[in-house]
Design a protein around this motif. Structure first.
Motif, PDB file in Angstrom:
ATOM      1  N   SER A   2       0.806  -1.228   0.000  1.00 38.79           N
ATOM      2  CA  SER A   2       0.000   0.000   0.000  1.00 38.79           C
ATOM      3  C   SER A   2       0.827   1.261   0.000  1.00 38.79           C
ATOM      4  O   SER A   2       0.333   2.325  -0.325  1.00 38.79           O
ATOM      5  N   HIS A   3       2.111   1.190   0.360  1.00 43.43           N
ATOM      6  CA  HIS A   3       2.950   2.386   0.431  1.00 43.43           C
ATOM      7  C   HIS A   3       4.147   2.193  -0.496  1.00 43.43           C
ATOM      8  O   HIS A   3       5.219   1.800  -0.059  1.00 43.43           O
ATOM      9  N   SER A   4       3.952   2.389  -1.791  1.00 43.42           N
ATOM     10  CA  SER A   4       5.007   2.126  -2.750  1.00 43.42           C
ATOM     11  C   SER A   4       6.052   3.222  -2.749  1.00 43.42           C
ATOM     12  O   SER A   4       5.733   4.386  -2.960  1.00 43.42           O
ATOM     13  N   PRO A   5       7.339   2.888  -2.555  1.00 41.10           N
ATOM     14  CA  PRO A   5       8.387   3.899  -2.593  1.00 41.10           C
ATOM     15  C   PRO A   5       8.589   4.456  -3.989  1.00 41.10           C
ATOM     16  O   PRO A   5       9.171   5.512  -4.164  1.00 41.10           O
ATOM     17  N   ASN A   6       8.123   3.725  -5.024  1.00 36.63           N
ATOM     18  CA  ASN A   6       8.293   4.235  -6.373  1.00 36.63           C
ATOM     19  C   ASN A   6       7.522   5.524  -6.616  1.00 36.63           C
ATOM     20  O   ASN A   6       7.778   6.238  -7.580  1.00 36.63           O
ATOM     21  N   GLN A   7       6.537   5.822  -5.766  1.00 35.06           N
ATOM     22  CA  GLN A   7       5.828   7.089  -5.874  1.00 35.06           C
ATOM     23  C   GLN A   7       6.799   8.254  -5.756  1.00 35.06           C
ATOM     24  O   GLN A   7       6.570   9.313  -6.326  1.00 35.06           O
ATOM     25  N   ALA A   8       7.902   8.069  -5.020  1.00 37.47           N
ATOM     26  CA  ALA A   8       8.856   9.154  -4.807  1.00 37.47           C
ATOM     27  C   ALA A   8       9.579   9.532  -6.090  1.00 37.47           C
ATOM     28  O   ALA A   8      10.065  10.650  -6.230  1.00 37.47           O
ATOM     29  N   ILE A   9       9.664   8.605  -7.082  1.00 33.30           N
ATOM     30  CA  ILE A   9      10.353   8.904  -8.326  1.00 33.30           C
ATOM     31  C   ILE A   9       9.648  10.032  -9.067  1.00 33.30           C
ATOM     32  O   ILE A   9      10.260  10.792  -9.801  1.00 33.30           O
ATOM     33  N   LEU A  10       8.345  10.154  -8.861  1.00 32.82           N
ATOM     34  CA  LEU A  10       7.556  11.138  -9.589  1.00 32.82           C
ATOM     35  C   LEU A  10       7.705  12.533  -9.026  1.00 32.82           C
ATOM     36  O   LEU A  10       7.246  13.499  -9.630  1.00 32.82           O
ATOM     37  N   LEU A  11       8.331  12.658  -7.861  1.00 34.05           N
ATOM     38  CA  LEU A  11       8.448  13.970  -7.240  1.00 34.05           C
ATOM     39  C   LEU A  11       9.438  14.834  -8.003  1.00 34.05           C
ATOM     40  O   LEU A  11      10.509  14.401  -8.390  1.00 34.05           O
ATOM     41  N   THR A  12       9.045  16.072  -8.246  1.00 33.29           N
ATOM     42  CA  THR A  12       9.932  17.006  -8.929  1.00 33.29           C
ATOM     43  C   THR A  12      10.744  17.813  -7.939  1.00 33.29           C
ATOM     44  O   THR A  12      11.733  18.431  -8.307  1.00 33.29           O
ATOM     45  N   SER A  13      10.334  17.887  -6.714  1.00 33.42           N
ATOM     46  CA  SER A  13      11.060  18.630  -5.693  1.00 33.42           C
ATOM     47  C   SER A  13      11.562  17.669  -4.630  1.00 33.42           C
ATOM     48  O   SER A  13      11.175  16.509  -4.592  1.00 33.42           O
ATOM     49  N   SER A  14      12.434  18.173  -3.763  1.00 30.11           N
ATOM     50  CA  SER A  14      13.001  17.337  -2.716  1.00 30.11           C
ATOM     51  C   SER A  14      11.971  17.026  -1.646  1.00 30.11           C
ATOM     52  O   SER A  14      11.111  17.847  -1.322  1.00 30.11           O
ATOM     53  N   LEU A  15      12.079  15.852  -1.089  1.00 28.99           N
ATOM     54  CA  LEU A  15      11.149  15.373  -0.076  1.00 28.99           C
ATOM     55  C   LEU A  15      11.571  15.880   1.293  1.00 28.99           C
ATOM     56  O   LEU A  15      12.754  15.865   1.639  1.00 28.99           O
ATOM     57  N   HIS A  16      10.600  16.360   2.073  1.00 31.78           N
ATOM     58  CA  HIS A  16      10.864  16.795   3.437  1.00 31.78           C
ATOM     59  C   HIS A  16      11.339  15.598   4.260  1.00 31.78           C
ATOM     60  O   HIS A  16      10.848  14.474   4.093  1.00 31.78           O
ATOM     61  N   VAL A  17      12.294  15.812   5.149  1.00 34.60           N
ATOM     62  CA  VAL A  17      12.823  14.742   5.995  1.00 34.60           C
ATOM     63  C   VAL A  17      11.711  14.037   6.761  1.00 34.60           C
ATOM     64  O   VAL A  17      11.683  12.795   6.834  1.00 34.60           O
ATOM     65  N   ASP A  18      10.779  14.788   7.315  1.00 34.62           N
ATOM     66  CA  ASP A  18       9.692  14.173   8.083  1.00 34.62           C
ATOM     67  C   ASP A  18       8.807  13.300   7.192  1.00 34.62           C
ATOM     68  O   ASP A  18       8.355  12.231   7.618  1.00 34.62           O
ATOM     69  N   ASP A  19       8.565  13.735   5.945  1.00 37.24           N
ATOM     70  CA  ASP A  19       7.753  12.937   5.031  1.00 37.24           C
ATOM     71  C   ASP A  19       8.478  11.655   4.640  1.00 37.24           C
ATOM     72  O   ASP A  19       7.865  10.585   4.515  1.00 37.24           O
ATOM     73  N   ALA A  20       9.787  11.751   4.433  1.00 35.12           N
ATOM     74  CA  ALA A  20      10.569  10.557   4.124  1.00 35.12           C
ATOM     75  C   ALA A  20      10.528   9.569   5.289  1.00 35.12           C
ATOM     76  O   ALA A  20      10.353   8.359   5.098  1.00 35.12           O
ATOM     77  N   ARG A  21      10.665  10.085   6.493  1.00 31.96           N
ATOM     78  CA  ARG A  21      10.634   9.222   7.675  1.00 31.96           C
ATOM     79  C   ARG A  21       9.287   8.517   7.802  1.00 31.96           C
ATOM     80  O   ARG A  21       9.228   7.311   8.105  1.00 31.96           O
ATOM     81  N   LYS A  22       8.199   9.244   7.555  1.00 34.69           N
ATOM     82  CA  LYS A  22       6.857   8.654   7.652  1.00 34.69           C
ATOM     83  C   LYS A  22       6.645   7.586   6.581  1.00 34.69           C
ATOM     84  O   LYS A  22       6.057   6.539   6.843  1.00 34.69           O
ATOM     85  N   ALA A  23       7.126   7.854   5.358  1.00 35.73           N
ATOM     86  CA  ALA A  23       6.969   6.878   4.284  1.00 35.73           C
ATOM     87  C   ALA A  23       7.726   5.594   4.590  1.00 35.73           C
ATOM     88  O   ALA A  23       7.230   4.485   4.347  1.00 35.73           O
ATOM     89  N   ILE A  24       8.922   5.727   5.130  1.00 38.63           N
ATOM     90  CA  ILE A  24       9.708   4.549   5.493  1.00 38.63           C
ATOM     91  C   ILE A  24       9.019   3.764   6.601  1.00 38.63           C
ATOM     92  O   ILE A  24       8.898   2.535   6.540  1.00 38.63           O
ATOM     93  N   ALA A  25       8.530   4.466   7.616  1.00 35.21           N
ATOM     94  CA  ALA A  25       7.851   3.786   8.729  1.00 35.21           C
ATOM     95  C   ALA A  25       6.610   3.047   8.241  1.00 35.21           C
ATOM     96  O   ALA A  25       6.313   1.937   8.706  1.00 35.21           O
ATOM     97  N   ALA A  26       5.881   3.648   7.283  1.00 33.02           N
ATOM     98  CA  ALA A  26       4.680   2.993   6.763  1.00 33.02           C
ATOM     99  C   ALA A  26       5.032   1.725   5.998  1.00 33.02           C
ATOM    100  O   ALA A  26       4.357   0.689   6.122  1.00 33.02           O
TER     101      ALA A  26
END
Length: 438
Positions: A2-26
């Motif tokens: 349900s939480h695919s890391p490949n979604q991050a490839i589509l980002l055009t801007s840098s990911l906030h540290v807190d958002d990265a941490r939440k995605a990893i935890a999920a």
């Protein structure tokens, strides 16, 4: 998943540290839920106390006894019946009829007008519920003491049976990263071994044609591989099983084979190098073949490029677990910072720990610190103490991502928040201590 890391490839801007941490935890939580269907009994094992440091407790530790096991004295003094404090006299006089030592209880009982000399931890005798500290008394003769009535209340300086811990109640909750004090507590309950989570198997490798192992002669343009040794030290702090896969050359065949072999042996694979823009094209292709991995740009310094996701179970591997994957930057400091910020918490979470984030404290900046808003920064620094006794912090010189000396000389990170700008001398800043963490 349900939480695919490949979604991050589509980002055009840098990911906030807190958002990265939440995605990893999920994503780690998804892996934990999937692993429950495997129901592998080997996920829990028994460790002797002297081997249990930094292991994860697998079940609540229930106390087999009351702590303390009997009413006892909280200090050296004289035990007596507190009812005598209800009289109108200003001074109390008591006759000393014996002595109680820790481990050697007084066998008799104490009557009215009597007391017992008692040491800290000694069992309270029958008829006593109060202890007057020795320094509050005066001796009228060899066997008689006197003290002022207003110096204590009935029941003071007595530890009650089960006051600290009742028999059958949890002494340590499941999920605890076991510390020295936890091992001491278990020993105090007469427990010689503990149920702990299986050690995670963590494979590490470094990628790059320029890398050379320490002890070998350097070729022109080569550098020594420091990252695997930093990662080994970081992982040893968590008491995990380390699989060192060495240095892998920058070609698709070697890298793919190394990833497959590592995934067949490990719960987690950590690589360093090969994730920067322009050098990770074939790495992306390999990862898409082997699993579900995203390449992220994270708004942080150091450590901007990182890959994260899962590798598919290797055919024939049992239990058929997916392998958690972290592709860390190649710069030595960036490796340690991204491990601190993302990998450490994920490893603890995957291993069943109930506390994954390190505590922060604050100190006063001794000198100005330059900082651009829009990214989280992890500056290496030395925590000290000013003339006024307040904690102070000073950066360890140049903060480049390749300057490993800035980490070696430091004892803490100064953590500057995403929105934060320049820091003036005298400002309070957040810090995270290395000791017990890195």
């Amino acid at each position: 998943m349900s939480h695919s890391p490949n979604q991050a490839i589509l980002l055009t801007s840098s990911l906030h540290v807190d958002d990265a941490r939440k995605a990893i935890a999920a994503l780690v939580e998804d892996l934990i839920e999937e692993s429950k269907t495997i129901n592998d009994p080997a996920d829990v094992e028994t460790a002797a106390l002297d081997q249990a440091i930094n292991r994860i407790l697998a079940a609540d530790l229930l106390s087999p006894i009351d702590v303390p096991a009997a009413d006892n004295s909280a200090m050296d003094g004289f035990a007596f019946d507190g009812k005598c404090l209800d009289t109108n006299s200003t001074a109390i006089t008591l006759r000393v009829v014996g002595t109680a030592l820790a481990g050697k209880p007084f066998e008799g009982s104490i009557g009215p007008g009597e007391c017992l000399k008692i040491m800290t931890g000694a069992v309270m005798p029958a008829g006593c519920d109060t202890v007057i500290p020795q320094e509050f008394t005066s001796a009228k003769d060899e066997n008689v003491i006197e003290f002022k009535q207003d110096q204590l209340r009935p029941g003071e300086n007595r530890r009650l049976r089960g006051e600290d811990l009742k028999k059958g109640k949890p002494a340590i909750a499941a999920g605890r990263l076991l510390r020295p004090s936890d091992l001491g507590l278990a020993a105090s309950l007469g427990i010689a071994s503990l149920p702990v989570k299986r050690k995670l198997k963590v494979a590490i490798l470094s990628s790059g044609d320029e890398l050379c192992a320490p002890g070998q002669a350097l070729d022109a343009g080569s550098i020594y591989d420091s990252n695997r040794y930093s990662l080994t030290g970081l992982l040893n702090r968590l008491n995990l099983e380390i699989i060192d896969c060495g240095i892998v050359h920058d070609d698709p065949v070697s890298l793919k084979q190394a990833f497959i072999e590592a995934a067949s042996k490990a719960d987690v694979l950590i690589s360093s190098g090969g994730v920067s823009v322009g050098e990770a094209d074939f790495t992306k292709q390999i990862m898409q073949e082997l699993g579900d991995v995203g390449f992220w740009k994270i708004a942080m310094r150091p450590g901007r490029p990182m890959a994260f996701g899962v590798l598919k179970p290797v055919s024939g591997k049992f239990p058929a677990r997916k392998t958690l994957f972290f592709g860390l930057p190649g710069n030595p400091v960036a490796v340690m910072v991204t491990f601190y910020q993302f990998v450490r918490a994920a490893l603890l979470q995957l291993n069943g720990a109930n506390q994954t984030e390190p505590p922060l404290t604050q100190a006063i900046a001794e000198a100005p610190i330059r900082k651009k808003p829009g990214r989280t920064e992890f500056q290496r620094a030395i925590l000290g103490r000013g003339a006024d006794g307040k904690p102070t912090v000073l950066l360890t010189g140049s903060q480049g991502a390749g300057i490993l000396r800035s980490m070696s000389e430091a004892n803490c990170f100064v953590i500057l928040a995403h929105e934060q700008g320049n820091v003036a001398a005298g400002d309070w800043v957040d810090i995270a201590l290395f000791d017990g963490l890195l």
